[in-house]
Design an enzyme around this catalytic site. Structure first.
Site, PDB file in Angstrom:
ATOM      1  N   HIS A 341     -28.800 -84.696 -42.220  1.00 21.64           N
ATOM      2  CA  HIS A 341     -29.146 -84.449 -43.619  1.00 21.64           C
ATOM      3  C   HIS A 341     -30.309 -85.346 -44.049  1.00 21.64           C
ATOM      4  O   HIS A 341     -31.222 -84.896 -44.754  1.00 21.64           O
ATOM      5  CB  HIS A 341     -27.932 -84.701 -44.520  1.00 21.64           C
ATOM      6  CG  HIS A 341     -26.902 -83.617 -44.465  1.00 21.64           C
ATOM      7  ND1 HIS A 341     -26.073 -83.438 -43.387  1.00 21.64           N
ATOM      8  CD2 HIS A 341     -26.573 -82.649 -45.362  1.00 21.64           C
ATOM      9  CE1 HIS A 341     -25.256 -82.418 -43.619  1.00 21.64           C
ATOM     10  NE2 HIS A 341     -25.544 -81.911 -44.814  1.00 21.64           N
ATOM     11  N   HIS A 384     -21.600 -90.985 -43.559  1.00 23.71           N
ATOM     12  CA  HIS A 384     -22.360 -91.576 -42.455  1.00 23.71           C
ATOM     13  C   HIS A 384     -22.386 -93.085 -42.633  1.00 23.71           C
ATOM     14  O   HIS A 384     -22.317 -93.605 -43.753  1.00 23.71           O
ATOM     15  CB  HIS A 384     -23.801 -91.045 -42.420  1.00 23.71           C
ATOM     16  CG  HIS A 384     -23.932 -89.716 -41.747  1.00 23.71           C
ATOM     17  ND1 HIS A 384     -23.979 -89.563 -40.383  1.00 23.71           N
ATOM     18  CD2 HIS A 384     -24.050 -88.464 -42.269  1.00 23.71           C
ATOM     19  CE1 HIS A 384     -24.123 -88.280 -40.082  1.00 23.71           C
ATOM     20  NE2 HIS A 384     -24.147 -87.587 -41.209  1.00 23.71           N
ATOM     21  N   ASP A 388     -26.798 -95.035 -39.564  1.00 20.82           N
ATOM     22  CA  ASP A 388     -27.156 -93.638 -39.311  1.00 20.82           C
ATOM     23  C   ASP A 388     -28.321 -93.204 -40.197  1.00 20.82           C
ATOM     24  O   ASP A 388     -29.283 -92.583 -39.745  1.00 20.82           O
ATOM     25  CB  ASP A 388     -25.960 -92.724 -39.588  1.00 20.82           C
ATOM     26  CG  ASP A 388     -24.790 -92.994 -38.663  1.00 20.82           C
ATOM     27  OD1 ASP A 388     -24.973 -93.784 -37.725  1.00 20.82           O
ATOM     28  OD2 ASP A 388     -23.723 -92.412 -38.880  1.00 20.82           O
TER      29      ASP A 388
END
Length: 455
Positions: A341, A384, A388
């Site tokens: 994302h 996350h 990340d």
């Protein structure tokens, strides 16, 4: 160094003689039967010696084999830029003055060589305000309304600018130059189609890897969430991940609008597909090699087997069709090495800001706000780890900057190492000569007022 006054004086006398009789005074270098367009390298060297530019004979005649036609076509940009790279400003200007006079005295030969037209004389010559005399014009070109400086390619194509014209399209009426400029940014739709196929394949492969990774999710009872400063300090917001995807959708619509209206949409879309595919291919490798524990107890993730290969393919198709988004009902686990994302949101932001004019400050501000808020919402949802998001942001921005630096400077053309390590980049960008100007036009015939407004 030479005496400038004696040199200029010599130039006036020599060209005066050529203009009146068609014969250079010393040595019978140029007779009516032996025009400048038929000069050899030795005759050009003799002319340079007579004009006081003897120190450049080796560079121009011996090394670069400058003959009569190439002498007539020589421009100030040629003298300044590679491969000549003359750095003495006074010598450049004095040599251009001599060249301008030589071109003026040989206008007929220039027309025969297709280097002179009524609207567009060579070597940066422009018609004076009175319309009676030709004079040198060494002004640098700018395109896109002054948005960015022309690169070396445009400098080499730099030509005349008649009084009253302000744009490159109006100035270059010579059809040969228009065709060259059009070819400089050939859309090459077939390459864009290939890049689309590439990213289509990578997304499918990523979906399949995510299915495999889901089968290897560490058991939370054995491997609890790892310590994380941000996740341990900020309480979880349940609706935050949906907001992150909403930010991504808005950025996606903005990017699609830019692609729709941009004149060079094919090149931009090819670059977007190339970068997206490359980053996600790297993401496949990282999340397959290392499986991190689930970042939060709220995530109901456990190792799950999808049976045979057909079951895995069906699950991969479900993830692919839903673009891996929770808004479409897709739920994935185990893909924590770096955030997909964050990759998408950041890359869309960079494309929106890169391919819109610098004066569109509101659009750039909105794009960056959406990017930063999207990253914050990903972390606030505890979907996350902080590392990340950081790694995803760093890798995406570096690849974007490296790609565009190489593409804009064309440094890879002189680097065999770049062609070896980035073969796909070299293939996609080999015919794009320099930066892509931010030019917009309405791609449809109707409504007409939109075409007038944007075009």
């Amino acid at each position: 160094m030479f005496n400038s006054s004696s040199r200029v004086g010599g130039a006036v006398q020599t060209f005066g003689a050529v203009g009146r009789t068609g014969r250079a005074k010393p040595g019978g270098m140029a007779t009516s039967e032996d025009s400048v367009s038929s000069w050899s390298c030795k005759q050009v060297a003799q002319w340079l010696q007579e004009e006081g530019f003897g120190e450049y004979v080796k560079l121009l005649c011996d090394q670069h084999r400058l003959d009569g036609p190439s002498l007539l076509a020589l421009t100030e940009a040629d003298l300044r830029g590679p491969p000549l790279g003359i750095s003495v400003l006074g010598d450049i200007k004095r040599l251009i003055i001599a060249l301008c006079r030589l071109q003026r005295q040989n206008q007929t030969q220039l027309e025969d060589l297709d280097l002179w037209t009524k609207d567009c004389p060579p070597a940066g010559l422009s018609l004076g305000a009175t319309g009676g005399e030709w004079k040198c014009d060494g002004a640098d070109r700018r395109y896109n309304g002054g948005d960015r400086l022309s690169n070396e390619t445009e400098l080499r194509l730099r030509n005349c600018d008649r009084s009253g014209y302000s744009s490159l399209n109006h100035a270059h009426t010579n059809e040969r130059y228009r065709q060259h400029l059009a070819g400089r940014l050939d859309p090459e739709v077939w390459k864009t189609i290939m890049s689309s196929i590439y990213v289509f394949f990578v997304f499918g492969f990523t979906s399949f890897v995510m299915v495999i990774v889901h089968e290897r999710v560490p058991d939370m009872r054995t491997y609890p969430p790892l310590p994380d400063i941000f996740l341990d300090s900020v309480p979880r917001i349940p609706w935050a991940f949906a907001m992150a995807e909403a930010c991504g959708l808005i950025l996606c619509y903005m990017c699609l609008l830019v692609l729709l209206l941009h004149k060079h949409r094919s090149i931009i879309f090819r670059r977007l597909c190339s970068l997206l595919g490359t980053v996600f291919l790297l993401r496949c490798c990282t999340m397959f090699v290392t499986s991190l524990s689930v970042p939060g107890q709220h995530l109901t993730c456990a190792s799950k087997s999808y049976g045979d290969s057909w079951g895995k393919i069906q699950r991969a198709l479900l993830i692919w069709s839903g673009c891996g988004m929770t808004l479409t009902g897709v739920k994935t686990c185990g893909d924590y090495m770096f955030s997909g994302h964050t990759v998408v949101i950041t890359l869309l932001n960079f494309f929106v800001t890169e391919y819109t004019p610098r004066t569109w400050n509101l659009i750039h501000t909105i794009s960056w706000v959406l990017n930063l808020f999207g990253i914050f919402f990903i972390l606030a949802a505890h979907e996350h780890y902080s590392i990340d998001v950081f790694i995803a942001f760093y890798i995406t921005t570096r690849l974007f900057l490296y790609y565009h630096t190489l593409a804009n400077t064309r440094a890879y053309q002189q680097s065999r190492r770049a062609r070896i390590w980035f073969p796909m980049f070299s293939f996609f960008e080999c015919n794009v000569n320099g930066p892509v100007p931010n030019q917009y036009h309405w791609p449809f015939k109707k409504p007409a007022f939109m075409k007038t407004l944007i075009g």
